[in-house]
Scaffold this motif. Sequence first.
Motif, PDB file in Angstrom:
ATOM      1  N   LEU A 274      18.379   4.471   3.876  1.00 48.97           N
ATOM      2  CA  LEU A 274      17.193   5.317   3.981  1.00 48.97           C
ATOM      3  C   LEU A 274      17.044   6.210   2.748  1.00 48.97           C
ATOM      4  N   ARG A 275      18.154   6.713   2.227  1.00 50.63           N
ATOM      5  CA  ARG A 275      18.076   7.540   1.021  1.00 50.63           C
ATOM      6  C   ARG A 275      17.519   6.738  -0.150  1.00 50.63           C
ATOM      7  N   SER A 276      17.866   5.460  -0.232  1.00 52.48           N
ATOM      8  CA  SER A 276      17.368   4.634  -1.334  1.00 52.48           C
ATOM      9  C   SER A 276      15.886   4.311  -1.190  1.00 52.48           C
ATOM     10  N   LEU A 277      15.319   4.476   0.016  1.00 51.15           N
ATOM     11  CA  LEU A 277      13.904   4.170   0.241  1.00 51.15           C
ATOM     12  C   LEU A 277      13.000   5.394   0.150  1.00 51.15           C
ATOM     13  N   ILE A 278      13.582   6.590   0.064  1.00 53.68           N
ATOM     14  CA  ILE A 278      12.770   7.807   0.086  1.00 53.68           C
ATOM     15  C   ILE A 278      11.856   7.880  -1.131  1.00 53.68           C
ATOM     16  N   LEU A 279      12.416   7.744  -2.325  1.00 48.66           N
ATOM     17  CA  LEU A 279      11.589   7.852  -3.527  1.00 48.66           C
ATOM     18  C   LEU A 279      10.537   6.740  -3.612  1.00 48.66           C
ATOM     19  N   PRO A 280      10.876   5.472  -3.358  1.00 51.95           N
ATOM     20  CA  PRO A 280       9.815   4.447  -3.355  1.00 51.95           C
ATOM     21  C   PRO A 280       8.731   4.720  -2.320  1.00 51.95           C
ATOM     22  N   ALA A 281       9.118   5.205  -1.138  1.00 51.30           N
ATOM     23  CA  ALA A 281       8.126   5.483  -0.102  1.00 51.30           C
ATOM     24  C   ALA A 281       7.199   6.618  -0.514  1.00 51.30           C
ATOM     25  N   VAL A 282       7.740   7.649  -1.142  1.00 52.65           N
ATOM     26  CA  VAL A 282       6.901   8.753  -1.616  1.00 52.65           C
ATOM     27  C   VAL A 282       5.953   8.272  -2.705  1.00 52.65           C
ATOM     28  N   ALA A 283       6.452   7.441  -3.621  1.00 56.00           N
ATOM     29  CA  ALA A 283       5.602   6.919  -4.693  1.00 56.00           C
ATOM     30  C   ALA A 283       4.462   6.074  -4.135  1.00 56.00           C
ATOM     31  N   LEU A 284       4.718   5.328  -3.077  1.00 55.55           N
ATOM     32  CA  LEU A 284       3.672   4.524  -2.451  1.00 55.55           C
ATOM     33  C   LEU A 284       2.732   5.371  -1.608  1.00 55.55           C
ATOM     34  N   ALA A 285       3.271   6.413  -0.961  1.00 51.22           N
ATOM     35  CA  ALA A 285       2.492   7.173   0.021  1.00 51.22           C
ATOM     36  C   ALA A 285       1.506   8.140  -0.611  1.00 51.22           C
ATOM     37  N   LEU A 286       1.831   8.726  -1.753  1.00 48.01           N
ATOM     38  CA  LEU A 286       0.986   9.778  -2.314  1.00 48.01           C
ATOM     39  C   LEU A 286      -0.447   9.311  -2.597  1.00 48.01           C
ATOM     40  N   PRO A 287      -0.658   8.201  -3.325  1.00 45.14           N
ATOM     41  CA  PRO A 287      -2.057   7.778  -3.550  1.00 45.14           C
ATOM     42  C   PRO A 287      -2.770   7.413  -2.249  1.00 45.14           C
ATOM     43  N   GLN A 288      -2.039   6.806  -1.307  1.00 37.69           N
ATOM     44  CA  GLN A 288      -2.667   6.433  -0.036  1.00 37.69           C
ATOM     45  C   GLN A 288      -3.023   7.671   0.789  1.00 37.69           C
ATOM     46  N   ALA A 289      -2.180   8.679   0.753  1.00 39.51           N
ATOM     47  CA  ALA A 289      -2.474   9.925   1.469  1.00 39.51           C
ATOM     48  C   ALA A 289      -3.703  10.610   0.880  1.00 39.51           C
ATOM     49  N   ALA A 290      -3.841  10.566  -0.439  1.00 33.77           N
ATOM     50  CA  ALA A 290      -4.999  11.178  -1.085  1.00 33.77           C
ATOM     51  C   ALA A 290      -6.294  10.490  -0.640  1.00 33.77           C
ATOM     52  N   ILE A 291      -6.288   9.159  -0.614  1.00 34.62           N
ATOM     53  CA  ILE A 291      -7.475   8.413  -0.177  1.00 34.62           C
ATOM     54  C   ILE A 291      -7.783   8.719   1.285  1.00 34.62           C
ATOM     55  N   LEU A 292      -6.758   8.702   2.118  1.00 31.58           N
ATOM     56  CA  LEU A 292      -6.955   8.922   3.558  1.00 31.58           C
ATOM     57  C   LEU A 292      -7.480  10.332   3.831  1.00 31.58           C
ATOM     58  N   ALA A 293      -6.980  11.329   3.110  1.00 28.76           N
ATOM     59  CA  ALA A 293      -7.438  12.699   3.318  1.00 28.76           C
ATOM     60  C   ALA A 293      -8.921  12.846   2.963  1.00 28.76           C
ATOM     61  N   ARG A 294      -9.350  12.232   1.885  1.00 29.58           N
ATOM     62  CA  ARG A 294     -10.757  12.305   1.491  1.00 29.58           C
ATOM     63  C   ARG A 294     -11.657  11.609   2.511  1.00 29.58           C
ATOM     64  N   VAL A 295     -11.219  10.447   2.996  1.00 29.41           N
ATOM     65  CA  VAL A 295     -12.019   9.715   3.989  1.00 29.41           C
ATOM     66  C   VAL A 295     -12.115  10.515   5.278  1.00 29.41           C
TER      67      VAL A 295
END
Length: 314
Positions: A177-198
């Motif tokens: 799980l520790r090895s997946l935290i940084l990749p998950a954050v890198a993937l989640a940030l742009p998607q969270a920005a789009i979702l928040a605007r929508v």
Amino acid sequence: MARYLLTRSLMLCLSLLAASLVVFLAIEVVPGDPASYMLGMNAAPDTVAALRDQLGLDEPLAWRYLHWVFGMMRGDFGVSYTYKVPVAGLIADRLALSLPLAGLALALSAALALPLGLIAAARRGKAADAAVMGVAQIGIALPNFWFAMLLVLLFALRWQMLPAGGFPGWSDPVAALRSLILPAVALALPQAAILARVLRSALIETMDQDYIRTARAKGLSRSQALTRHALRNALIPVLTILGMQCAFLIAGAIIIENVFYLPGLGRLIFQAITQRDLIVVESGVMLLVVTVILVSFVTDLAYALVDPRLRRRG
């Protein structure tokens, strides 16, 4: 609801059939002989002919398509020429990483976007709204591979809080799980920005409806009307974006997997393309297409649960 489900199920089957045909033909019409590419330009003609026979490349195109489709329906994806192992097991091993990574990124995206979208809609035109939308715009504009490298520089190299890359396997869940935290954050940030605007746009549009004005006239505050009435009716576009993000996070994480050296499904397909391992490419791409279609199917069902009018139209 039964009729709606039957209609969507029929469309699902037709979509899967059409997708399998498109994927197969798109890969088969790629110029060049896969057997010659795998063995090298200096390979003997007899060796090339033997490999073509082993791979079934001399069979008629229609027969190869039917053999591939019915094999997948039985769970037989063939054997990888490069790795010399069944493709089904190879894909399953990679999905053991890609699916948790996509799920973690999607959860982070929703956890960030939903409260930010609510705050921006509730404080429309105020400083909080401007701040949330500014951050969201930055999140959309940032390339995720650049943000991923920035995360590695800060959290892995400078502060040494998380690993810079690699995947230790699920034998040690904490390390995995520790090895997946940084990749998950890198993937989640742009998607969270789009979702928040929508979500913000959908909530603002819903708040202008007559039934919201009626609820306000009955004594509800703006925040109460927003959370009790507007939020549920604004979920249709949000569900659409979530469905698209789920498919993207599974199918489109190739760059992030390469940045963090993660042995996921996207990286497997990329390597198979460079090696012209057709059976791996066909099966992997088809699996991604099936995932996208199934996510769309589940999203349609979620629409019907949220908005009963869609069931009546269906």
